[in-house]
Design a protein around this motif. Structure first.
Motif, PDB file in Angstrom:
ATOM      1  N   SER A 138       0.826  -1.196   0.000  1.00 51.71           N
ATOM      2  CA  SER A 138       0.000   0.000   0.000  1.00 51.71           C
ATOM      3  C   SER A 138       0.862   1.249   0.000  1.00 51.71           C
ATOM      4  O   SER A 138       1.969   1.255   0.528  1.00 51.71           O
ATOM      5  CB  SER A 138      -0.931   0.005   1.218  1.00 51.71           C
ATOM      6  OG  SER A 138      -0.174   0.051   2.400  1.00 51.71           O
ATOM      7  N   PRO A 139       0.353   2.322  -0.603  1.00 48.11           N
ATOM      8  CA  PRO A 139       1.100   3.570  -0.584  1.00 48.11           C
ATOM      9  C   PRO A 139       1.144   4.133   0.833  1.00 48.11           C
ATOM     10  O   PRO A 139       0.360   3.744   1.693  1.00 48.11           O
ATOM     11  CB  PRO A 139       0.282   4.491  -1.505  1.00 48.11           C
ATOM     12  CG  PRO A 139      -1.084   3.903  -1.521  1.00 48.11           C
ATOM     13  CD  PRO A 139      -0.904   2.422  -1.306  1.00 48.11           C
ATOM     14  N   ALA A 140       2.066   5.030   1.064  1.00 46.57           N
ATOM     15  CA  ALA A 140       2.198   5.638   2.392  1.00 46.57           C
ATOM     16  C   ALA A 140       0.899   6.348   2.754  1.00 46.57           C
ATOM     17  O   ALA A 140       0.330   7.070   1.929  1.00 46.57           O
ATOM     18  CB  ALA A 140       3.357   6.619   2.398  1.00 46.57           C
ATOM     19  N   PRO A 141       0.390   6.138   3.975  1.00 45.55           N
ATOM     20  CA  PRO A 141      -0.858   6.790   4.353  1.00 45.55           C
ATOM     21  C   PRO A 141      -0.687   8.297   4.457  1.00 45.55           C
ATOM     22  O   PRO A 141       0.397   8.800   4.745  1.00 45.55           O
ATOM     23  CB  PRO A 141      -1.182   6.179   5.719  1.00 45.55           C
ATOM     24  CG  PRO A 141       0.113   5.653   6.236  1.00 45.55           C
ATOM     25  CD  PRO A 141       0.940   5.315   5.033  1.00 45.55           C
ATOM     26  N   LEU A 142      -1.778   9.022   4.193  1.00 51.34           N
ATOM     27  CA  LEU A 142      -1.754  10.470   4.299  1.00 51.34           C
ATOM     28  C   LEU A 142      -1.690  10.911   5.755  1.00 51.34           C
ATOM     29  O   LEU A 142      -1.215  11.987   6.067  1.00 51.34           O
ATOM     30  CB  LEU A 142      -3.002  11.069   3.634  1.00 51.34           C
ATOM     31  CG  LEU A 142      -3.157  10.752   2.139  1.00 51.34           C
ATOM     32  CD1 LEU A 142      -4.501  11.253   1.637  1.00 51.34           C
ATOM     33  CD2 LEU A 142      -2.022  11.350   1.350  1.00 51.34           C
ATOM     34  N   ILE A 143      -2.186  10.068   6.641  1.00 52.64           N
ATOM     35  CA  ILE A 143      -2.211  10.335   8.076  1.00 52.64           C
ATOM     36  C   ILE A 143      -1.097   9.498   8.717  1.00 52.64           C
ATOM     37  O   ILE A 143      -0.933   8.331   8.358  1.00 52.64           O
ATOM     38  CB  ILE A 143      -3.584   9.919   8.677  1.00 52.64           C
ATOM     39  CG1 ILE A 143      -4.733  10.609   7.964  1.00 52.64           C
ATOM     40  CG2 ILE A 143      -3.627  10.168  10.167  1.00 52.64           C
ATOM     41  CD1 ILE A 143      -4.897  12.061   8.258  1.00 52.64           C
ATOM     42  N   PRO A 144      -0.346  10.057   9.665  1.00 46.57           N
ATOM     43  CA  PRO A 144       0.686   9.239  10.332  1.00 46.57           C
ATOM     44  C   PRO A 144       0.076   7.997  10.985  1.00 46.57           C
ATOM     45  O   PRO A 144      -1.038   8.039  11.513  1.00 46.57           O
ATOM     46  CB  PRO A 144       1.256  10.183  11.389  1.00 46.57           C
ATOM     47  CG  PRO A 144       0.924  11.557  10.920  1.00 46.57           C
ATOM     48  CD  PRO A 144      -0.355  11.431  10.140  1.00 46.57           C
ATOM     49  N   VAL A 145       0.809   6.901  10.946  1.00 42.25           N
ATOM     50  CA  VAL A 145       0.323   5.629  11.479  1.00 42.25           C
ATOM     51  C   VAL A 145       0.000   5.756  12.965  1.00 42.25           C
ATOM     52  O   VAL A 145      -0.966   5.159  13.447  1.00 42.25           O
ATOM     53  CB  VAL A 145       1.340   4.501  11.213  1.00 42.25           C
ATOM     54  CG1 VAL A 145       0.942   3.220  11.906  1.00 42.25           C
ATOM     55  CG2 VAL A 145       1.484   4.266   9.720  1.00 42.25           C
ATOM     56  N   GLU A 146       0.768   6.534  13.704  1.00 40.09           N
ATOM     57  CA  GLU A 146       0.500   6.708  15.137  1.00 40.09           C
ATOM     58  C   GLU A 146      -0.868   7.355  15.357  1.00 40.09           C
ATOM     59  O   GLU A 146      -1.590   6.999  16.289  1.00 40.09           O
ATOM     60  CB  GLU A 146       1.607   7.547  15.799  1.00 40.09           C
ATOM     61  CG  GLU A 146       1.494   7.615  17.296  1.00 40.09           C
ATOM     62  CD  GLU A 146       1.522   6.255  17.991  1.00 40.09           C
ATOM     63  OE1 GLU A 146       0.870   6.121  19.044  1.00 40.09           O
ATOM     64  OE2 GLU A 146       2.196   5.324  17.499  1.00 40.09           O
ATOM     65  N   THR A 147      -1.260   8.276  14.495  1.00 38.58           N
ATOM     66  CA  THR A 147      -2.576   8.910  14.589  1.00 38.58           C
ATOM     67  C   THR A 147      -3.674   7.886  14.311  1.00 38.58           C
ATOM     68  O   THR A 147      -4.698   7.863  14.992  1.00 38.58           O
ATOM     69  CB  THR A 147      -2.676  10.084  13.593  1.00 38.58           C
ATOM     70  OG1 THR A 147      -1.616  11.002  13.873  1.00 38.58           O
ATOM     71  CG2 THR A 147      -4.010  10.790  13.694  1.00 38.58           C
ATOM     72  N   ILE A 148      -3.446   7.029  13.335  1.00 41.30           N
ATOM     73  CA  ILE A 148      -4.417   5.971  13.019  1.00 41.30           C
ATOM     74  C   ILE A 148      -4.495   4.990  14.184  1.00 41.30           C
ATOM     75  O   ILE A 148      -5.581   4.564  14.572  1.00 41.30           O
ATOM     76  CB  ILE A 148      -4.041   5.252  11.708  1.00 41.30           C
ATOM     77  CG1 ILE A 148      -4.175   6.229  10.539  1.00 41.30           C
ATOM     78  CG2 ILE A 148      -4.901   4.014  11.497  1.00 41.30           C
ATOM     79  CD1 ILE A 148      -3.632   5.718   9.227  1.00 41.30           C
ATOM     80  N   ARG A 149      -3.350   4.665  14.785  1.00 43.25           N
ATOM     81  CA  ARG A 149      -3.335   3.745  15.929  1.00 43.25           C
ATOM     82  C   ARG A 149      -4.170   4.302  17.083  1.00 43.25           C
ATOM     83  O   ARG A 149      -4.950   3.583  17.694  1.00 43.25           O
ATOM     84  CB  ARG A 149      -1.907   3.496  16.395  1.00 43.25           C
ATOM     85  CG  ARG A 149      -1.793   2.499  17.526  1.00 43.25           C
ATOM     86  CD  ARG A 149      -0.399   2.426  18.148  1.00 43.25           C
ATOM     87  NE  ARG A 149       0.662   2.716  17.236  1.00 43.25           N
ATOM     88  CZ  ARG A 149       1.477   1.815  16.669  1.00 43.25           C
ATOM     89  NH1 ARG A 149       1.329   0.550  16.970  1.00 43.25           N
ATOM     90  NH2 ARG A 149       2.426   2.167  15.856  1.00 43.25           N
ATOM     91  N   LYS A 150      -4.036   5.593  17.362  1.00 37.15           N
ATOM     92  CA  LYS A 150      -4.804   6.219  18.447  1.00 37.15           C
ATOM     93  C   LYS A 150      -6.295   6.237  18.123  1.00 37.15           C
ATOM     94  O   LYS A 150      -7.127   5.957  18.992  1.00 37.15           O
ATOM     95  CB  LYS A 150      -4.305   7.634  18.710  1.00 37.15           C
ATOM     96  CG  LYS A 150      -2.947   7.679  19.359  1.00 37.15           C
ATOM     97  CD  LYS A 150      -2.465   9.105  19.525  1.00 37.15           C
ATOM     98  CE  LYS A 150      -1.059   9.140  20.078  1.00 37.15           C
ATOM     99  NZ  LYS A 150      -0.538  10.514  20.149  1.00 37.15           N
TER     100      LYS A 150
END
Length: 126
Positions: A6-18
């Motif tokens: 998958s392409p790099a997410p527009l949102i940081p992964v840490e933000t998605i994790r939270k």
């Protein structure tokens, strides 16, 4: 599709994790309060006991917060509107919201390469 494909997410992964953690907690809390609401309905309509009417109010507010957390996650992971509405409605059926939470969590973790623990805690225990 894996994290490498998958392409790099527009949102940081840490933000998605939270956002995912908030959604997971609220899905479970909503599910538990929905079961309590079913119990309240049985007591009210089956046995004429209206002393548990406060459960409906609490469940209503918890479900409202669930809607907010789910919408937040949906925007961050870019769910289509139909999927978002489906996940939002899953919180209205006893136990279905919890099952949907499990399925969606697995998909999001795979899609974004999210571990069970944040990296900082994983390195601390090593």
């Amino acid at each position: 599709m894996t994290a490498q494909d998958s392409p790099a997410p527009l949102i940081p992964v840490e933000t998605i994790r939270k956002a995912l953690l908030g959604y997971r907690v609220l899905a479970w809390v909503t599910g538990i309060w929905l079961i309590a609401l079913c119990y309240e309905m049985v007591m009210k309509y089956g046995f004429g006991d209206d002393s548990l009417g406060w459960i409906a109010v609490v469940h209503g507010w918890v479900y409202f917060v669930y809607l907010l957390f789910t919408a937040n996650l949906a925007v961050k992971v870019r769910w289509p509107i139909a999927k978002t509405v489906g996940v939002l409605l899953a919180g209205t059926i006893p136990l279905v919201g919890i099952v949907v939470e499990h399925i969606q969590t697995q998909k999001i973790k795979e899609q974004f390469g999210i571990d069970t623990e944040p990296e900082s805690r994983a390195h601390d225990s090593a």
